[in-house]
Write a protein that holds these residues in place. Structure first.
Motif, PDB file in Angstrom:
ATOM      1  N   UNK A 145       0.878  -1.168   0.000  1.00 38.70           N
ATOM      2  CA  UNK A 145       0.000   0.000   0.000  1.00 38.70           C
ATOM      3  C   UNK A 145       0.913   1.215   0.000  1.00 38.70           C
ATOM      4  N   UNK A 146       1.277   1.640  -1.193  1.00 39.86           N
ATOM      5  CA  UNK A 146       2.217   2.737  -1.328  1.00 39.86           C
ATOM      6  C   UNK A 146       3.579   2.350  -0.765  1.00 39.86           C
ATOM      7  N   UNK A 147       4.297   3.342  -0.260  1.00 38.28           N
ATOM      8  CA  UNK A 147       5.610   3.083   0.329  1.00 38.28           C
ATOM      9  C   UNK A 147       5.526   2.803   1.823  1.00 38.28           C
ATOM     10  N   UNK A 148       4.338   2.914   2.408  1.00 35.34           N
ATOM     11  CA  UNK A 148       4.193   2.820   3.853  1.00 35.34           C
ATOM     12  C   UNK A 148       4.203   1.393   4.380  1.00 35.34           C
ATOM     13  N   UNK A 149       3.733   0.431   3.578  1.00 34.89           N
ATOM     14  CA  UNK A 149       3.586  -0.922   4.083  1.00 34.89           C
ATOM     15  C   UNK A 149       3.628  -1.949   2.967  1.00 34.89           C
ATOM     16  N   UNK A 150       4.280  -3.059   3.255  1.00 29.13           N
ATOM     17  CA  UNK A 150       4.307  -4.191   2.331  1.00 29.13           C
ATOM     18  C   UNK A 150       4.014  -5.446   3.136  1.00 29.13           C
ATOM     19  N   UNK A 151       3.192  -6.321   2.609  1.00 33.24           N
ATOM     20  CA  UNK A 151       2.810  -7.555   3.292  1.00 33.24           C
ATOM     21  C   UNK A 151       3.235  -8.740   2.440  1.00 33.24           C
ATOM     22  N   UNK A 152       3.925  -9.693   3.061  1.00 31.70           N
ATOM     23  CA  UNK A 152       4.308 -10.921   2.369  1.00 31.70           C
ATOM     24  C   UNK A 152       3.812 -12.118   3.173  1.00 31.70           C
ATOM     25  N   UNK A 153       3.256 -13.102   2.463  1.00 27.72           N
ATOM     26  CA  UNK A 153       2.805 -14.351   3.068  1.00 27.72           C
ATOM     27  C   UNK A 153       3.437 -15.487   2.273  1.00 27.72           C
ATOM     28  N   UNK A 154       4.182 -16.347   2.952  1.00 24.98           N
ATOM     29  CA  UNK A 154       4.858 -17.458   2.293  1.00 24.98           C
ATOM     30  C   UNK A 154       3.970 -18.704   2.381  1.00 24.98           C
ATOM     31  N   UNK A 155       3.406 -19.112   1.246  1.00 21.61           N
ATOM     32  CA  UNK A 155       2.551 -20.287   1.176  1.00 21.61           C
ATOM     33  C   UNK A 155       3.299 -21.514   0.662  1.00 21.61           C
ATOM     34  N   UNK A 156       4.583 -21.354   0.400  1.00 20.63           N
ATOM     35  CA  UNK A 156       5.388 -22.437  -0.156  1.00 20.63           C
ATOM     36  C   UNK A 156       6.029 -23.303   0.910  1.00 20.63           C
ATOM     37  N   UNK A 157       6.935 -24.156   0.477  1.00 28.00           N
ATOM     38  CA  UNK A 157       7.578 -25.114   1.369  1.00 28.00           C
ATOM     39  C   UNK A 157       8.995 -24.768   1.761  1.00 28.00           C
ATOM     40  N   UNK A 158       9.518 -23.608   1.320  1.00 23.43           N
ATOM     41  CA  UNK A 158      10.882 -23.232   1.689  1.00 23.43           C
ATOM     42  C   UNK A 158      10.947 -21.740   1.994  1.00 23.43           C
ATOM     43  N   UNK A 159      12.001 -21.359   2.716  1.00 23.74           N
ATOM     44  CA  UNK A 159      12.196 -19.957   3.069  1.00 23.74           C
ATOM     45  C   UNK A 159      12.354 -19.096   1.819  1.00 23.74           C
ATOM     46  N   UNK A 160      11.903 -17.846   1.921  1.00 25.33           N
ATOM     47  CA  UNK A 160      12.106 -16.886   0.839  1.00 25.33           C
ATOM     48  C   UNK A 160      12.833 -15.672   1.411  1.00 25.33           C
ATOM     49  N   UNK A 161      13.706 -15.038   0.621  1.00 30.91           N
ATOM     50  CA  UNK A 161      14.383 -13.838   1.125  1.00 30.91           C
ATOM     51  C   UNK A 161      13.390 -12.683   1.230  1.00 30.91           C
ATOM     52  N   UNK A 162      13.544 -11.889   2.270  1.00 27.37           N
ATOM     53  CA  UNK A 162      12.695 -10.712   2.446  1.00 27.37           C
ATOM     54  C   UNK A 162      13.286  -9.521   1.706  1.00 27.37           C
ATOM     55  N   UNK A 163      12.447  -8.706   1.096  1.00 25.86           N
ATOM     56  CA  UNK A 163      12.954  -7.470   0.491  1.00 25.86           C
ATOM     57  C   UNK A 163      13.363  -6.504   1.603  1.00 25.86           C
ATOM     58  N   UNK A 164      14.050  -5.450   1.227  1.00 22.95           N
ATOM     59  CA  UNK A 164      14.481  -4.469   2.211  1.00 22.95           C
ATOM     60  C   UNK A 164      13.263  -3.842   2.879  1.00 22.95           C
ATOM     61  N   UNK A 165      13.358  -3.646   4.168  1.00 21.48           N
ATOM     62  CA  UNK A 165      12.273  -3.024   4.919  1.00 21.48           C
ATOM     63  C   UNK A 165      12.435  -3.296   6.398  1.00 21.48           C
ATOM     64  N   UNK A 166      11.673  -2.570   7.173  1.00 22.76           N
ATOM     65  CA  UNK A 166      11.683  -2.714   8.631  1.00 22.76           C
ATOM     66  C   UNK A 166      10.501  -3.591   9.010  1.00 22.76           C
ATOM     67  N   UNK A 167      10.756  -4.682   9.720  1.00 23.80           N
ATOM     68  CA  UNK A 167       9.680  -5.580  10.109  1.00 23.80           C
ATOM     69  C   UNK A 167       8.803  -4.885  11.143  1.00 23.80           C
ATOM     70  N   UNK A 168       7.542  -4.702  10.779  1.00 23.03           N
ATOM     71  CA  UNK A 168       6.576  -4.080  11.679  1.00 23.03           C
ATOM     72  C   UNK A 168       5.786  -5.121  12.454  1.00 23.03           C
ATOM     73  N   UNK A 169       5.478  -6.226  11.792  1.00 22.99           N
ATOM     74  CA  UNK A 169       4.649  -7.264  12.385  1.00 22.99           C
ATOM     75  C   UNK A 169       5.024  -8.585  11.738  1.00 22.99           C
ATOM     76  N   UNK A 170       5.116  -9.625  12.545  1.00 24.84           N
ATOM     77  CA  UNK A 170       5.461 -10.947  12.022  1.00 24.84           C
ATOM     78  C   UNK A 170       4.601 -11.998  12.705  1.00 24.84           C
TER      79      UNK A 170
END
Length: 95
Positions: A49-74
């Motif tokens: 949602x713009x530059x303020x927030x990005x949400x990622x959900x991993x539905x796969x079977x292996x780890x994925x690298x996170x893009x640059x950003x500050x973790x707000x909620x996990x």
């Protein structure tokens, strides 16, 4: 990448309780704001949602690298640079 104090890290905490508080305290966009989808792969939901927030959900079977950003909620404790399967994060801009 650093975790924000709002990161859910205790088993008794609820991501559903933390999310509304985080939206208010971080000034995140309202639910009616424009959603942009990112092509991160077939097993990943990745939206922003713009530059303020990005949400990622991993539905796969292996780890994925996170893009640059500050973790707000996990959804899981200990998430730093990769997102494990069956986990989600909200990222904010790097400050």
């Amino acid at each position: 990448m650093t975790a924000h104090p709002s990161t859910i890290s205790s088993p008794g905490a609820s991501i559903f309780e933390a999310a509304p508080h985080l939206r208010r305290t971080e000034g995140l966009p309202r639910l009616s704001a424009q959603i942009d989808w990112h092509d991160t792969g077939r097993d990943v939901l990745d939206l922003s949602r713009g530059d303020a927030m990005r949400c990622l959900v991993n539905l796969g079977g292996s780890d994925i690298p996170l893009p640059e950003g500050r973790i707000l909620l996990a959804s899981l404790p200990g998430i730093v640079d990769t997102l494990p399967p069956d986990a989600a994060v909200w990222l904010g801009p790097v400050t």
